[in-house]
Design a protein around this motif. Structure first.
Motif, short mmCIF file in Angstrom:
data_model
loop_
_atom_site.label_atom_id
_atom_site.label_comp_id
_atom_site.label_asym_id
_atom_site.label_seq_id
_atom_site.Cartn_x
_atom_site.Cartn_y
_atom_site.Cartn_z
N MET A 1 3.81 0.41 -3.74
CA MET A 1 3.10 0.42 -4.89
C MET A 1 2.25 1.56 -4.80
N GLY A 2 1.68 1.76 -6.25
CA GLY A 2 1.18 3.12 -6.42
C GLY A 2 0.03 3.20 -7.72
N TRP A 3 -1.09 4.03 -7.53
CA TRP A 3 -1.76 4.03 -8.78
C TRP A 3 -1.64 5.53 -9.13
N PHE A 4 -1.87 5.71 -10.53
CA PHE A 4 -1.68 7.10 -10.97
C PHE A 4 -2.84 6.87 -12.22
N THR B 1 4.41 -3.15 3.29
CA THR B 1 3.68 -4.00 4.39
C THR B 1 2.29 -3.77 4.22
N GLY B 2 1.69 -2.79 3.49
CA GLY B 2 0.64 -2.39 3.54
C GLY B 2 0.13 -1.63 4.86
N ALA B 3 0.84 -1.33 5.64
CA ALA B 3 0.40 -0.58 6.95
C ALA B 3 0.03 0.70 6.64
N ASP B 4 0.64 1.33 5.71
CA ASP B 4 0.42 3.04 5.41
C ASP B 4 0.01 3.31 3.92
N THR B 5 -0.97 3.97 3.79
CA THR B 5 -1.70 4.19 2.46
C THR B 5 -1.81 5.99 2.38
N ASP B 6 -1.71 6.35 1.44
CA ASP B 6 -2.14 7.77 0.95
C ASP B 6 -3.01 7.93 -0.08
N THR C 1 -10.20 2.95 -2.35
CA THR C 1 -9.38 2.22 -1.35
C THR C 1 -8.50 1.54 -2.03
N MET C 2 -7.38 1.73 -1.57
CA MET C 2 -5.99 0.82 -2.07
C MET C 2 -5.76 -0.41 -1.03
N SER C 3 -5.54 -1.45 -1.82
CA SER C 3 -5.01 -2.70 -0.82
C SER C 3 -3.79 -3.49 -1.37
N LEU D 1 6.52 6.08 1.69
CA LEU D 1 5.18 5.99 1.14
C LEU D 1 5.50 7.17 0.06
N GLU D 2 5.84 6.51 -1.18
CA GLU D 2 6.02 7.61 -2.40
C GLU D 2 4.47 8.21 -3.02
N VAL D 3 4.59 9.34 -3.36
CA VAL D 3 3.19 9.90 -3.74
C VAL D 3 3.40 10.71 -5.13
N VAL D 4 4.70 10.64 -5.64
CA VAL D 4 4.93 11.41 -6.81
C VAL D 4 5.46 10.29 -7.84
#
Length: 125
Positions: free
Chosen positions: A35-38, A55-60, A70-72, A105-108
């Protein structure tokens, strides 16, 4: 896949808001989606804010929000959250949540497959 974001509103500088995004319908388990927020400010292009793996284990986070946002996620509720603290006028934008089938972990934005309708955040005194 249908995503529904909510929680936006008007807040004063230095204030906080918590956005949430619910996976209303899906082709599989919520826990299998990254999941992501833009966000997109008036007159500007959409930009990455935060992302979380399935899994929620990694965030960016974008540099502009690190230490403030903070994303959760709660896979039992099929929701992700974006806690936004120390909000500034530059954070004013429509915030979109997005889902991806990718395990990375997608960031684009091109890495995401589905998008919610957006919720508006206005930071102003």
């Amino acid at each position: 896949v249908q995503l529904q974001a909510c929680g936006g509103g008007l807040v004063q500088p230095g204030g906080c808001l918590k956005l949430s995004c619910e996976l209303v319908t899906s082709r599989g388990l919520f826990s299998t989606y990254g999941m992501g927020w833009f966000r997109q400010a008036p007159g500007k292009e959409r930009e990455f804010v935060a992302a979380i793996t399935w899994t929620g284990a990694d965030t960016d986070y974008a540099e502009s929000v690190k230490g403030r946002f903070t994303m959760s996620r709660d896979n039992t509720k099929k929701k992700v959250y974006l806690q936004m603290n120390s909000l500034q006028p530059d954070d004013t934008a429509v915030y979109y949540c997005a889902a991806t089938r990718s395990s990375l972990l997608e960031v684009v934005d091109s890495g995401f497959d589905w998008w919610g309708q957006g919720t508006e955040v206005t930071v102003s005194s």
